[in-house]
Motif scaffolding. Structure first.
Motif, PDB file in Angstrom:
ATOM      1  N   GLU A  53      58.896  31.341 -43.050  1.00  0.00           N
ATOM      2  CA  GLU A  53      58.898  31.535 -44.504  1.00  0.00           C
ATOM      3  C   GLU A  53      57.832  30.713 -45.227  1.00  0.00           C
ATOM      4  O   GLU A  53      57.199  31.195 -46.157  1.00  0.00           O
ATOM      5  CB  GLU A  53      60.275  31.182 -45.078  1.00  0.00           C
ATOM      6  N   HIS A  54      57.620  29.474 -44.800  1.00  0.00           N
ATOM      7  CA  HIS A  54      56.762  28.558 -45.562  1.00  0.00           C
ATOM      8  C   HIS A  54      55.498  28.128 -44.822  1.00  0.00           C
ATOM      9  O   HIS A  54      54.705  27.365 -45.371  1.00  0.00           O
ATOM     10  CB  HIS A  54      57.533  27.284 -45.915  1.00  0.00           C
ATOM     11  N   GLY A  55      55.289  28.603 -43.591  1.00  0.00           N
ATOM     12  CA  GLY A  55      54.304  28.019 -42.699  1.00  0.00           C
ATOM     13  C   GLY A  55      52.880  28.476 -42.799  1.00  0.00           C
ATOM     14  O   GLY A  55      52.075  28.128 -41.941  1.00  0.00           O
ATOM     15  N   GLY A  56      52.474  29.232 -43.772  1.00  0.00           N
ATOM     16  CA  GLY A  56      51.073  29.622 -43.857  1.00  0.00           C
ATOM     17  C   GLY A  56      50.810  30.438 -45.101  1.00  0.00           C
ATOM     18  O   GLY A  56      51.725  30.877 -45.788  1.00  0.00           O
ATOM     19  N   ALA A  57      49.536  30.659 -45.354  1.00  0.00           N
ATOM     20  CA  ALA A  57      49.128  31.339 -46.581  1.00  0.00           C
ATOM     21  C   ALA A  57      49.342  32.842 -46.538  1.00  0.00           C
ATOM     22  O   ALA A  57      49.780  33.436 -47.502  1.00  0.00           O
ATOM     23  CB  ALA A  57      47.663  31.040 -46.868  1.00  0.00           C
ATOM     24  N   GLY A  58      49.027  33.473 -45.419  1.00  0.00           N
ATOM     25  CA  GLY A  58      49.115  34.920 -45.381  1.00  0.00           C
ATOM     26  C   GLY A  58      49.536  35.424 -44.028  1.00  0.00           C
ATOM     27  O   GLY A  58      49.755  34.663 -43.098  1.00  0.00           O
ATOM     28  N   ALA A  59      49.645  36.719 -43.896  1.00  0.00           N
ATOM     29  CA  ALA A  59      50.117  37.317 -42.655  1.00  0.00           C
ATOM     30  C   ALA A  59      49.017  37.444 -41.609  1.00  0.00           C
ATOM     31  O   ALA A  59      49.287  37.722 -40.469  1.00  0.00           O
ATOM     32  CB  ALA A  59      50.719  38.686 -42.941  1.00  0.00           C
ATOM     33  N   GLN A  60      47.765  37.269 -41.966  1.00  0.00           N
ATOM     34  CA  GLN A  60      46.662  37.427 -41.022  1.00  0.00           C
ATOM     35  C   GLN A  60      45.855  36.137 -40.935  1.00  0.00           C
ATOM     36  O   GLN A  60      45.843  35.323 -41.837  1.00  0.00           O
ATOM     37  CB  GLN A  60      45.720  38.566 -41.480  1.00  0.00           C
ATOM     38  N   GLY A  61      45.175  35.953 -39.814  1.00  0.00           N
ATOM     39  CA  GLY A  61      44.266  34.814 -39.666  1.00  0.00           C
ATOM     40  C   GLY A  61      44.995  33.499 -39.565  1.00  0.00           C
ATOM     41  O   GLY A  61      46.110  33.422 -39.079  1.00  0.00           O
ATOM     42  N   ALA A  62      44.346  32.426 -40.030  1.00  0.00           N
ATOM     43  CA  ALA A  62      44.942  31.094 -39.961  1.00  0.00           C
ATOM     44  C   ALA A  62      46.272  31.090 -40.698  1.00  0.00           C
ATOM     45  O   ALA A  62      46.400  31.624 -41.778  1.00  0.00           O
ATOM     46  CB  ALA A  62      43.989  30.068 -40.575  1.00  0.00           C
ATOM     47  N   GLY A  63      47.255  30.492 -40.112  1.00  0.00           N
ATOM     48  CA  GLY A  63      48.568  30.441 -40.727  1.00  0.00           C
ATOM     49  C   GLY A  63      49.464  31.580 -40.312  1.00  0.00           C
ATOM     50  O   GLY A  63      50.608  31.652 -40.715  1.00  0.00           O
ATOM     51  N   ALA A  64      48.957  32.511 -39.492  1.00  0.00           N
ATOM     52  CA  ALA A  64      49.768  33.645 -39.063  1.00  0.00           C
ATOM     53  C   ALA A  64      50.641  33.280 -37.870  1.00  0.00           C
ATOM     54  O   ALA A  64      51.422  34.089 -37.414  1.00  0.00           O
ATOM     55  CB  ALA A  64      48.877  34.835 -38.715  1.00  0.00           C
ATOM     56  N   GLU A  65      50.518  32.056 -37.360  1.00  0.00           N
ATOM     57  CA  GLU A  65      51.285  31.620 -36.210  1.00  0.00           C
ATOM     58  C   GLU A  65      51.877  30.239 -36.469  1.00  0.00           C
ATOM     59  O   GLU A  65      51.443  29.511 -37.362  1.00  0.00           O
ATOM     60  CB  GLU A  65      50.401  31.544 -34.962  1.00  0.00           C
ATOM     61  N   TYR A  66      52.859  29.915 -35.652  1.00  0.00           N
ATOM     62  CA  TYR A  66      53.388  28.560 -35.609  1.00  0.00           C
ATOM     63  C   TYR A  66      53.682  28.225 -34.153  1.00  0.00           C
ATOM     64  O   TYR A  66      53.648  29.103 -33.292  1.00  0.00           O
ATOM     65  CB  TYR A  66      54.622  28.390 -36.499  1.00  0.00           C
ATOM     66  N   ARG A  67      53.950  26.940 -33.884  1.00  0.00           N
ATOM     67  CA  ARG A  67      54.173  26.517 -32.504  1.00  0.00           C
ATOM     68  C   ARG A  67      55.533  25.849 -32.373  1.00  0.00           C
ATOM     69  O   ARG A  67      55.936  25.049 -33.216  1.00  0.00           O
ATOM     70  CB  ARG A  67      53.089  25.546 -32.063  1.00  0.00           C
ATOM     71  N   MET A  68      56.212  26.198 -31.296  1.00  0.00           N
ATOM     72  CA  MET A  68      57.480  25.571 -30.940  1.00  0.00           C
ATOM     73  C   MET A  68      57.305  24.945 -29.560  1.00  0.00           C
ATOM     74  O   MET A  68      56.823  25.603 -28.644  1.00  0.00           O
ATOM     75  CB  MET A  68      58.574  26.632 -30.902  1.00  0.00           C
ATOM     76  N   THR A  69      57.639  23.671 -29.424  1.00  0.00           N
ATOM     77  CA  THR A  69      57.564  22.984 -28.149  1.00  0.00           C
ATOM     78  C   THR A  69      58.917  22.357 -27.868  1.00  0.00           C
ATOM     79  O   THR A  69      59.533  21.775 -28.768  1.00  0.00           O
ATOM     80  CB  THR A  69      56.478  21.887 -28.171  1.00  0.00           C
ATOM     81  N   ALA A  70      59.379  22.498 -26.635  1.00  0.00           N
ATOM     82  CA  ALA A  70      60.662  21.910 -26.237  1.00  0.00           C
ATOM     83  C   ALA A  70      60.483  21.098 -24.970  1.00  0.00           C
ATOM     84  O   ALA A  70      59.737  21.488 -24.073  1.00  0.00           O
ATOM     85  CB  ALA A  70      61.704  23.006 -26.018  1.00  0.00           C
ATOM     86  N   TYR A  71      61.161  19.962 -24.913  1.00  0.00           N
ATOM     87  CA  TYR A  71      61.151  19.078 -23.759  1.00  0.00           C
ATOM     88  C   TYR A  71      62.597  18.783 -23.380  1.00  0.00           C
ATOM     89  O   TYR A  71      63.360  18.288 -24.210  1.00  0.00           O
ATOM     90  CB  TYR A  71      60.494  17.728 -24.087  1.00  0.00           C
ATOM     91  N   LEU A  72      62.986  19.081 -22.174  1.00  0.00           N
ATOM     92  CA  LEU A  72      64.247  18.627 -21.612  1.00  0.00           C
ATOM     93  C   LEU A  72      63.847  17.583 -20.583  1.00  0.00           C
ATOM     94  O   LEU A  72      63.228  17.913 -19.571  1.00  0.00           O
ATOM     95  CB  LEU A  72      65.012  19.758 -20.927  1.00  0.00           C
ATOM     96  N   ASP A  73      64.124  16.338 -20.874  1.00  0.00           N
ATOM     97  CA  ASP A  73      63.649  15.256 -20.023  1.00  0.00           C
ATOM     98  C   ASP A  73      64.789  14.267 -19.809  1.00  0.00           C
ATOM     99  O   ASP A  73      65.152  13.527 -20.727  1.00  0.00           O
ATOM    100  CB  ASP A  73      62.451  14.572 -20.674  1.00  0.00           C
ATOM    101  N   GLY A  74      65.343  14.279 -18.615  1.00  0.00           N
ATOM    102  CA  GLY A  74      66.450  13.380 -18.310  1.00  0.00           C
ATOM    103  C   GLY A  74      67.667  13.729 -19.151  1.00  0.00           C
ATOM    104  O   GLY A  74      68.186  14.823 -19.066  1.00  0.00           O
ATOM    105  N   GLU A  75      68.072  12.801 -19.970  1.00  0.00           N
ATOM    106  CA  GLU A  75      69.271  12.992 -20.790  1.00  0.00           C
ATOM    107  C   GLU A  75      68.948  13.375 -22.237  1.00  0.00           C
ATOM    108  O   GLU A  75      69.825  13.311 -23.092  1.00  0.00           O
ATOM    109  CB  GLU A  75      70.116  11.705 -20.776  1.00  0.00           C
ATOM    110  N   MET A  76      67.706  13.770 -22.523  1.00  0.00           N
ATOM    111  CA  MET A  76      67.296  14.041 -23.901  1.00  0.00           C
ATOM    112  C   MET A  76      66.573  15.373 -24.002  1.00  0.00           C
ATOM    113  O   MET A  76      65.838  15.760 -23.102  1.00  0.00           O
ATOM    114  CB  MET A  76      66.354  12.921 -24.376  1.00  0.00           C
ATOM    115  N   CYS A  77      66.807  16.053 -25.116  1.00  0.00           N
ATOM    116  CA  CYS A  77      66.025  17.237 -25.453  1.00  0.00           C
ATOM    117  C   CYS A  77      65.301  16.948 -26.756  1.00  0.00           C
ATOM    118  O   CYS A  77      65.906  16.463 -27.713  1.00  0.00           O
ATOM    119  CB  CYS A  77      66.920  18.459 -25.620  1.00  0.00           C
TER     120      CYS A  77
END
Length: 148
Positions: A53-77
């Motif tokens: 909803e809030h992550g970029g200016a328009g539907a094309q070009g810069a801002g048309a994507e976002y990144r999700m990163t997940a780490y499951l490491d030992g006892e923590m996510c």
């Protein structure tokens, strides 16, 4: 045990359940407790919905994507969602409960309630918002990938 992955997702509503299902599938396969899986999947959905909803200016070009990163490491996510939008005014988000009759504005509050440690701010140098949260993992009995 350590697992991590990063997804570059289009800023479209359909990306939210995709990210949620990938997280749930990975955690369930690893043997994470179902209640922890649910809490993290709801928090992730809220962070991704905010990026869409809030992550970029328009539907094309810069801002048309976002990144999700997940780490499951030992006892923590740890989960981090980064977008390329305007970020938070002043560099940090004010998180407060939404009014009970509000139809929006609950996402960051829910993330704070569901996670153990939350960081919300702007991506230094390049702009955009970063929502990062951690949760201590609990494991099912006889989990196939239990942390050592």
């Amino acid at each position: 045990m350590s697992i991590w992955w990063s997804l570059h997702l289009r800023r479209e509503a359909a990306s939210v359940p995709l990210a949620r299902r990938l997280l749930l599938g990975t955690m369930e396969t690893a043997g994470v407790d179902p209640d922890v899986c649910y809490d993290l999947s709801v928090a992730l959905s809220e962070a991704c919905a905010n990026a869409v909803e809030h992550g970029g200016a328009g539907a094309q070009g810069a801002g048309a994507e976002y990144r999700m990163t997940a780490y499951l490491d030992g006892e923590m996510c740890r989960i981090e969602v980064t977008d390329s939008g305007p970020g938070f005014a002043g560099g940090d988000a004010t998180v407060r409960p939404a009014r009970t009759d509000a139809e929006q504005g609950r996402g960051l509050y829910l993330i704070r309630e569901l996670a153990d440690h939350v960081r919300i701010g702007n991506h230094s140098g390049v702009g955009g918002a970063v929502v990062s949260f951690d949760k201590i993992l609990k494991w099912r009995e006889n989990a196939p990938l239990v942390a050592v």
